[in-house]
Design a protein around this motif. Structure first.
Motif, PDB file in Angstrom:
ATOM      1  N   MET A  30       1.986   1.848   3.322  1.00 17.72           N
ATOM      2  CA  MET A  30       1.986   2.145   1.952  1.00 17.72           C
ATOM      3  C   MET A  30       2.570   3.356   1.620  1.00 17.72           C
ATOM      4  O   MET A  30       3.319   3.676   1.136  1.00 17.72           O
ATOM      5  CB  MET A  30       0.564   2.595   1.929  1.00 17.72           C
ATOM      6  CG  MET A  30       0.685   0.816   1.543  1.00 17.72           C
ATOM      7  SD  MET A  30      -1.299   0.409   0.342  1.00 17.72           S
ATOM      8  CE  MET A  30      -2.734  -0.125   1.780  1.00 17.72           C
ATOM      9  N   THR A  50       9.478   4.558  -3.050  1.00 16.96           N
ATOM     10  CA  THR A  50      10.059   4.417  -4.804  1.00 16.96           C
ATOM     11  C   THR A  50      10.090   4.950  -5.253  1.00 16.96           C
ATOM     12  O   THR A  50      10.684   5.248  -6.541  1.00 16.96           O
ATOM     13  CB  THR A  50       8.469   3.487  -6.042  1.00 16.96           C
ATOM     14  OG1 THR A  50       7.982   4.593  -5.238  1.00 16.96           O
ATOM     15  CG2 THR A  50       8.209   2.081  -5.033  1.00 16.96           C
ATOM     16  N   MET A  51       9.936   6.964  -5.110  1.00 17.11           N
ATOM     17  CA  MET A  51      10.127   7.951  -5.393  1.00 17.11           C
ATOM     18  C   MET A  51      12.056   7.670  -5.095  1.00 17.11           C
ATOM     19  O   MET A  51      12.352   8.690  -6.180  1.00 17.11           O
ATOM     20  CB  MET A  51       9.068   8.748  -5.105  1.00 17.11           C
ATOM     21  CG  MET A  51       8.145   9.507  -5.135  1.00 17.11           C
ATOM     22  SD  MET A  51       7.212  10.577  -4.627  1.00 17.11           S
ATOM     23  CE  MET A  51       8.124  11.882  -4.544  1.00 17.11           C
ATOM     24  N   MET A  52      12.295   7.643  -4.505  1.00 13.54           N
ATOM     25  CA  MET A  52      14.182   7.842  -4.228  1.00 13.54           C
ATOM     26  C   MET A  52      15.341   6.939  -5.011  1.00 13.54           C
ATOM     27  O   MET A  52      16.231   7.159  -5.446  1.00 13.54           O
ATOM     28  CB  MET A  52      14.395   7.677  -2.654  1.00 13.54           C
ATOM     29  CG  MET A  52      13.915   8.603  -1.229  1.00 13.54           C
ATOM     30  SD  MET A  52      14.002  10.286  -1.349  1.00 13.54           S
ATOM     31  CE  MET A  52      12.284  10.367  -0.162  1.00 13.54           C
ATOM     32  N   LEU A  53      14.381   5.961  -5.596  1.00 16.75           N
ATOM     33  CA  LEU A  53      15.239   5.205  -6.237  1.00 16.75           C
ATOM     34  C   LEU A  53      15.390   5.022  -7.917  1.00 16.75           C
ATOM     35  O   LEU A  53      14.318   5.692  -8.549  1.00 16.75           O
ATOM     36  CB  LEU A  53      14.475   3.407  -6.363  1.00 16.75           C
ATOM     37  CG  LEU A  53      14.703   2.902  -4.776  1.00 16.75           C
ATOM     38  CD1 LEU A  53      13.120   1.670  -4.851  1.00 16.75           C
ATOM     39  CD2 LEU A  53      16.204   2.778  -4.739  1.00 16.75           C
ATOM     40  N   PRO A  54      15.948   4.992  -9.097  1.00 11.80           N
ATOM     41  CA  PRO A  54      16.339   5.333  -9.941  1.00 11.80           C
ATOM     42  C   PRO A  54      15.408   4.302 -10.802  1.00 11.80           C
ATOM     43  O   PRO A  54      15.164   3.253 -10.886  1.00 11.80           O
ATOM     44  CB  PRO A  54      17.436   5.393 -10.318  1.00 11.80           C
ATOM     45  CG  PRO A  54      17.951   4.254  -9.078  1.00 11.80           C
ATOM     46  CD  PRO A  54      17.287   4.672  -7.927  1.00 11.80           C
ATOM     47  N   PHE A  92       5.991   3.501   1.315  1.00 11.28           N
ATOM     48  CA  PHE A  92       6.546   2.825   0.314  1.00 11.28           C
ATOM     49  C   PHE A  92       6.122   3.701  -0.625  1.00 11.28           C
ATOM     50  O   PHE A  92       7.661   3.441  -1.468  1.00 11.28           O
ATOM     51  CB  PHE A  92       5.660   1.247   0.083  1.00 11.28           C
ATOM     52  CG  PHE A  92       5.699   0.378  -0.671  1.00 11.28           C
ATOM     53  CD1 PHE A  92       6.865  -0.271  -0.537  1.00 11.28           C
ATOM     54  CD2 PHE A  92       5.310   0.212  -1.396  1.00 11.28           C
ATOM     55  CE1 PHE A  92       7.022  -1.304  -1.509  1.00 11.28           C
ATOM     56  CE2 PHE A  92       5.653  -0.214  -2.826  1.00 11.28           C
ATOM     57  CZ  PHE A  92       6.635  -1.297  -2.473  1.00 11.28           C
ATOM     58  N   ILE A  93       5.639   4.441  -0.978  1.00 14.84           N
ATOM     59  CA  ILE A  93       5.076   5.186  -2.130  1.00 14.84           C
ATOM     60  C   ILE A  93       6.670   6.126  -2.585  1.00 14.84           C
ATOM     61  O   ILE A  93       7.419   6.287  -2.982  1.00 14.84           O
ATOM     62  CB  ILE A  93       4.349   6.331  -1.870  1.00 14.84           C
ATOM     63  CG1 ILE A  93       3.079   5.036  -2.845  1.00 14.84           C
ATOM     64  CG2 ILE A  93       4.059   6.719  -3.157  1.00 14.84           C
ATOM     65  CD1 ILE A  93       1.929   5.430  -2.088  1.00 14.84           C
TER      66      ILE A  93
END
Lengths: 297, 288
Positions: free
Chosen positions: A128, A135-139, A131-132
């Protein structure tokens, strides 16, 4: 304390090398430093002054060479123009409510999730967390189409739920709170509380919350500022003037081909003033939070 | 968390269809699968994207603005942080706090001020140029000048914030390292090169990653700088994300907008891989 360190430093340097070198971090402050910092402060503050200058002079006074560099007396008229074009005070109130709700939700859910990820036995915890971070890495822009579709299916267009619900918890907040709890809360303390029969929520309330409060306060502030200043998402999901947030209201002043600089600048200044007032009280906390987050994260 | 991942999977799926909001709405309300099968487009959107000159233009603009804003900003931020790190500096809290003010201002407010300051006829910058006998610069219509103006907005807003991050990293470096560097007779530049920068590896990585995401996702600044969703009359400052919004929301081409989103993600991944290699090489120097 620094002075003694400094002395020790120079003495060791002198005894170690024949010619003393001054390479310690706390060398004398050159006048250049103050000149540079004053210039930076001027650059930071000037745009706010300029907003007031343009708004209080009116567009004509500014549209000449040389332009007026000092405030005029036209500010009340400009405020009048703004409030007649859009329900501006209403927008300020809307924004204040939505931003406060989102900030409180963010603090609550981020600390709770951060606590669970740092200290509780949750299956798949490591996955998890990765995963978190992922998601911070994606625009974030990638999700906007999807989010808009969900909001329209739920019939939340023109509803503050469209602003609040997607924003109640963010990857950054959870990650940050997890780091703080992981590094600052000793496991022994939690064990002791558990042995004393405290429930998970009791531990959260009495031990976790007091520990993370300074950082959580800064997280709440950032969340508040972020919501207050967000422009694109509210402009997509809100089109009823009664529901406008400040930023959306400001853009509504530009419907014709001629740009009314005075009204725009006045609205920008009015929309920023509450944040500047807030900043007077919390500026130092914000600075400390940014610097602390930088070292931990 | 769901809000983070589902959109990404969903957006990728969306890129294989050609439909507007209405079509999807019908599918949800009537449950007719034929609506979806009719809209299936396969790889068409990706093929179109590959040949779309606007997308490549947007890619170029995004990189250009990103470079003009990132490079000077990080260098100046590092310099300011070094000045602020001096323990003998007076009123250090005041300077730090003053640097943070621009960051609490909304991009929209920033854009409104700078649009006026960069105004062609009466903006301060062109008025100053007028007094030194230079002809006015086209801060909006010109490609490079408009990139410069947008980069200035970004720099104004983020310079202080980044200085504080650098400052925190500099203050966290153990003093002993500087002392031994001084004992070894290291020059000022050598100290920065072999002590400060390697010690700030984590911070530099963090800033590269965040800067890449922010820089490649850039769109509010160009949007509010006056060009609307077109990014200026000649798309001279159209960025990738701005183009995504234009296609998805203005032209109602959700599938194509989604394909642009996938394209942006690929670019971010490539740049992140390069970042990773750069930070690896910084880490390598540390062990030398």
């Amino acid at each position: 304390m620094t002075a003694t360190l400094e002395q020790m430093e120079t003495t060791t340097q002198q005894s170690a090398s024949p010619k003393p070198r001054r390479r310690s971090i706390s060398k004398r402050v050159s006048p250049f430093t103050y000149v540079a910092l004053t210039l930076m402060t001027f650059i930071s503050v000037f745009p706010f002054y300029w907003m007031y200058v343009v708004a209080s002079n009116g567009s004509e006074e500014i549209s000449k060479i040389p332009p007026s560099l000092t405030p005029g007396g036209n500010f009340p008229n400009v405020v009048n123009t703004i409030t007649q074009a859009v329900p501006f005070w209403h927008a300020i109130l809307n924004t204040a409510i939505v931003s406060t709700v989102i900030a409180l939700c963010n603090v609550f859910f981020s600390t709770l999730a951060g606590f669970a990820l740092a200290k509780l036995r949750v299956p798949g915890k490591r996955g998890m967390l990765l995963f978190i971070i992922g998601t911070m890495m994606l625009p974030a822009q990638l999700g906007v189409i999807f989010m808009y579709m969900v909001m329209s299916w739920l019939n939340w267009i023109n509803d503050f739920k469209a602003l609040v619900v997607p924003a109640i918890v963010g990857a950054f907040g959870v990650f940050w709170m997890r780091q703080i709890i992981d590094s600052q809360l000793p496991n022994e303390l939690l064990e002791a509380a558990r042995i004393d029969g405290a429930s998970v929520f009791r531990i959260y309330r009495s031990i976790v919350v007091p520990t993370v409060l300074p950082a959580a306060f800064v997280l709440g502030l950032f969340s508040f500022l972020g919501t207050w200043n967000d422009y694109l998402w509210p402009s997509l999901v809100l089109n009823d003037p009664e529901r406008f947030t400040v930023q959306v209201a400001i853009t509504q002043l530009n419907n014709s081909y001629t740009v009314d600089y005075a009204a725009n600048m006045g609205a920008a200044l009015l929309g920023t003033t509450p944040l500047l007032l807030l900043f007077i009280f919390v500026g130092r906390r914000l600075v400390a939070g940014v610097m602390e987050g930088a070292v931990k994260g | 968390m769901l809000f983070g991942a589902i959109p990404i999977v969903f957006t990728t799926a969306l890129a294989f269809f050609n439909a507007d909001f209405q079509t999807y709405y019908e599918f949800i309300t009537n449950h007719q699968l034929s609506v979806l099968t009719n809209a299936f487009a396969g790889l068409d959107n990706f093929r179109e994207l590959f040949k779309d000159s606007y997308f490549w233009l947007a890619l170029r603009n995004t990189f250009s603005i990103w470079l003009i804003s990132t490079v000077p900003q990080l260098i100046i931020a590092f310099g300011l942080a070094s000045l602020l790190a001096n323990a003998r500096l007076r009123a250090s809290t005041f300077w730090r706090t003053a640097l943070m003010i621009p960051n609490i201002t909304s991009v929209l407010a920033v854009a409104i001020v700078f649009q006026q300051l960069f105004g062609r006829d009466f903006g301060i910058f062109n008025v100053l140029l007028h007094y030194v006998g230079h002809k006015p610069i086209e801060w909006v219509a010109g490609t490079i000048p408009s990139h410069f103006a947008i980069a200035t907005m970004i720099n104004w807003r983020w310079l202080g914030y980044n200085s504080l991050i650098f400052l925190a990293a500099i203050l966290a470096i153990p003093k002993e390292l500087y002392e031994s560097a001084a004992l070894d007779g290291a020059s000022r530049w050598q100290t920065v090169r072999y002590v400060t920068i390697p010690q700030m590896k984590n911070t530099i990585t963090f800033m590269l990653v965040m800067g890449t995401i922010g820089g490649l996702g850039l769109f509010v600044e160009p949007l509010t700088y006056g060009g609307g969703f077109d990014g200026g009359a000649n798309s001279q400052f159209l960025t990738m994300t701005l183009y995504l919004y234009k296609q998805a929301f203005m032209n109602q081409r959700l599938g194509y907008g989604a394909a642009i989103g996938v394209g942006i993600t690929l670019v971010v991944m490539i740049i992140s891989a390069i970042n990773f290699m750069i930070t690896r090489s910084i880490a390598g120097e540390e062990s030398k």
